[in-house]
Design an enzyme around this catalytic site. Structure first.
Site, PDB file in Angstrom:
ATOM      1  N   ASP A  49       0.839  -1.204   0.000  1.00 22.87           N
ATOM      2  CA  ASP A  49       0.000   0.000   0.000  1.00 22.87           C
ATOM      3  C   ASP A  49       0.873   1.254   0.000  1.00 22.87           C
ATOM      4  O   ASP A  49       0.364   2.371  -0.087  1.00 22.87           O
ATOM      5  CB  ASP A  49      -1.012  -0.002   1.158  1.00 22.87           C
ATOM      6  CG  ASP A  49      -0.357  -0.026   2.527  1.00 22.87           C
ATOM      7  OD1 ASP A  49       0.886  -0.161   2.603  1.00 22.87           O
ATOM      8  OD2 ASP A  49      -1.094   0.083   3.531  1.00 22.87           O
ATOM      9  N   SER A  50       2.192   1.070   0.027  1.00 22.00           N
ATOM     10  CA  SER A  50       3.116   2.195  -0.173  1.00 22.00           C
ATOM     11  C   SER A  50       2.884   2.832  -1.542  1.00 22.00           C
ATOM     12  O   SER A  50       3.322   3.956  -1.787  1.00 22.00           O
ATOM     13  CB  SER A  50       4.571   1.731  -0.056  1.00 22.00           C
ATOM     14  OG  SER A  50       4.816   0.621  -0.901  1.00 22.00           O
ATOM     15  N   ASP A  88      -1.027  -6.118  -0.002  1.00 25.02           N
ATOM     16  CA  ASP A  88      -1.367  -5.439   1.246  1.00 25.02           C
ATOM     17  C   ASP A  88      -2.865  -5.249   1.392  1.00 25.02           C
ATOM     18  O   ASP A  88      -3.531  -4.821   0.450  1.00 25.02           O
ATOM     19  CB  ASP A  88      -0.728  -4.039   1.265  1.00 25.02           C
ATOM     20  CG  ASP A  88       0.494  -3.967   2.150  1.00 25.02           C
ATOM     21  OD1 ASP A  88       0.610  -4.773   3.092  1.00 25.02           O
ATOM     22  OD2 ASP A  88       1.344  -3.087   1.895  1.00 25.02           O
ATOM     23  N   LYS A 118      -0.934  -9.211   3.261  1.00 24.05           N
ATOM     24  CA  LYS A 118      -0.173  -8.681   4.399  1.00 24.05           C
ATOM     25  C   LYS A 118      -1.078  -7.754   5.179  1.00 24.05           C
ATOM     26  O   LYS A 118      -1.850  -6.996   4.586  1.00 24.05           O
ATOM     27  CB  LYS A 118       1.078  -7.938   3.926  1.00 24.05           C
ATOM     28  CG  LYS A 118       1.847  -7.267   5.076  1.00 24.05           C
ATOM     29  CD  LYS A 118       3.259  -6.859   4.695  1.00 24.05           C
ATOM     30  CE  LYS A 118       3.380  -5.562   3.958  1.00 24.05           C
ATOM     31  NZ  LYS A 118       2.841  -4.380   4.680  1.00 24.05           N
ATOM     32  N   GLU A 120      -1.083  -5.086   8.805  1.00 18.00           N
ATOM     33  CA  GLU A 120      -0.317  -4.425   9.855  1.00 18.00           C
ATOM     34  C   GLU A 120      -1.047  -4.539  11.179  1.00 18.00           C
ATOM     35  O   GLU A 120      -2.279  -4.531  11.213  1.00 18.00           O
ATOM     36  CB  GLU A 120      -0.128  -2.937   9.510  1.00 18.00           C
ATOM     37  CG  GLU A 120       0.682  -2.698   8.255  1.00 18.00           C
ATOM     38  CD  GLU A 120       0.859  -1.215   7.934  1.00 18.00           C
ATOM     39  OE1 GLU A 120       0.576  -0.358   8.796  1.00 18.00           O
ATOM     40  OE2 GLU A 120       1.267  -0.926   6.798  1.00 18.00           O
ATOM     41  N   GLU A 187       9.572  -3.746  10.347  1.00 22.28           N
ATOM     42  CA  GLU A 187       9.955  -2.465   9.726  1.00 22.28           C
ATOM     43  C   GLU A 187      10.419  -1.459  10.770  1.00 22.28           C
ATOM     44  O   GLU A 187       9.763  -1.271  11.812  1.00 22.28           O
ATOM     45  CB  GLU A 187       8.768  -1.874   8.928  1.00 22.28           C
ATOM     46  CG  GLU A 187       9.149  -0.504   8.331  1.00 22.28           C
ATOM     47  CD  GLU A 187       8.196   0.022   7.273  1.00 22.28           C
ATOM     48  OE1 GLU A 187       7.219  -0.667   6.918  1.00 22.28           O
ATOM     49  OE2 GLU A 187       8.448   1.162   6.802  1.00 22.28           O
TER      50      GLU A 187
HETATM   51  O1  KIV Z   1       3.601  -1.071   1.654  1.00 21.83           O
HETATM   52  C1  KIV Z   1       4.768  -1.487   1.559  1.00 21.83           C
HETATM   53  O2  KIV Z   1       5.435  -1.308   0.537  1.00 21.83           O
HETATM   54  C2  KIV Z   1       5.320  -2.209   2.693  1.00 21.83           C
HETATM   55  C3  KIV Z   1       6.755  -2.631   2.635  1.00 21.83           C
HETATM   56  C4  KIV Z   1       7.671  -1.521   2.537  1.00 21.83           C
HETATM   57  C5  KIV Z   1       7.104  -3.585   3.706  1.00 21.83           C
HETATM   58  O3  KIV Z   1       4.632  -2.451   3.621  1.00 21.83           O
END
Ligand code: KIV
Length: 278
Positions: A49-50, A88, A118, A120, A187
């Protein structure tokens, strides 16, 4: 179905089996042209989600939507054949209830063909990890500096620097392992904590600003290619300056169009070849 159906894609159990054997190599990708180039070299590609910040120039990761993540994940799966693709769960799509988490995680996997999600969160989210894993959704947990918690953390700051904070993060990682996570992203945490978690867990740790001792490493691809906004996090390293190559190509193209040297008749349709050329 992938682009190269003869190549076997890495599976979640294969990633887990790399612990103690080989480092897990991972980068982010959001679009096909980047994913295609990374794929042969990666064990795992994360559709992170970056992309909210890197691809859409938002200030944080909070407003990317489930539909946007699904579309990016689909593009990455379609253009890769080797790496295990993990996507994510965006902010607000899994924290409300176990049912909400399952519904949205299932949608992400079913619509994109990605292999895992993924999420968080500390130990409070371990129950969600358990719920998803029990229902066939592999979970990569993400603890330490969690960008979706930017407002509670007061910014993107390294975590686990005090003994008490380190203990909390250690317990978060253990909780996700007990809940069935296949691996955990660490992280932006103190290095001794990254090492300690890696030594304690039987599942792989994937570090980003954690420790060289982690079982694998992940970075945001644009940070290593010189394609970011100019700010490079302490834990990243530029491995190429693709930005400079793009600027050079764009400048040459602009000059060629302006001075009339591009396009030529070679780039046109329906042009009859002269006798001497045939
Ligand atoms: O969203 C993302 O790119 C991430 C990674 C940097 C681990 O969570």
């Amino acid at each position: 179905m992938s682009v190269h159906s003869d190549v076997k894609r890495r599976t979640v159990p294969q990633l887990m089996a790399l612990k103690g054997d080989k480092k897990i190599v991972s980068l982010t990708a959001y679009i096909a042209p980047i994913a295609r180039q990374l794929d042969p070299y990666m064990d795992m590609i994360l559709v992170g989600d970056s992309t909210a910040m890197v691809g859409y120039a938002m200030d944080d990761t909070l407003s990317i939507t489930l539909e946007q993540m699904a579309a990016h994940a689909k593009a990455v799966v379609r253009s890769t054949a080797h790496a295990c693709v993990v996507v994510d769960m965006p902010f607000g799509t899994y924290q409300e209830s176990l049912q909400q988490a399952f519904k949205n995680a299932a949608y992400l996997l079913a619509s994109s063909g990605a292999s895992a999600i993924k999420l968080e969160g500390g130990d409070v989210m371990a129950e969600t990890t358990r719920f998803l894993v029990d229902r066939g959704i592999p979970v990569l947990a993400h603890v330490g500096l969690m960008p979706q918690y930017v407002n509670t953390m007061g910014g993107f700051k390294a975590q686990g620097l005090s003994d008490a904070a380190a203990e909390r993060i250690y317990n978060d990682a253990l909780a996700h392992q007990s809940a069935g996570a296949f691996a955990v992203v660490l992280e932006g945490i103190a290095e001794p904590l990254g090492r300690r978690i890696t030594e304690s867990l039987h599942i792989p740790t994937i570090g980003i600003g954690a420790s060289p001792e982690c079982d694998g490493q992940i970075l945001v691809t644009e940070d290593i290619l010189g394609l970011g906004d100019g700010r490079i996090p302490k834990f990243a390293k530029p491995f190429a300056d693709v930005g400079a190559l793009i600027r050079e190509a764009a400048s040459e193209y602009a000059s060629s169009v302006r001075d009339g040297s591009f396009p030529t008749l070679d780039h046109c349709f329906g042009v009859k070849k002269r006798q001497s050329e045939s």
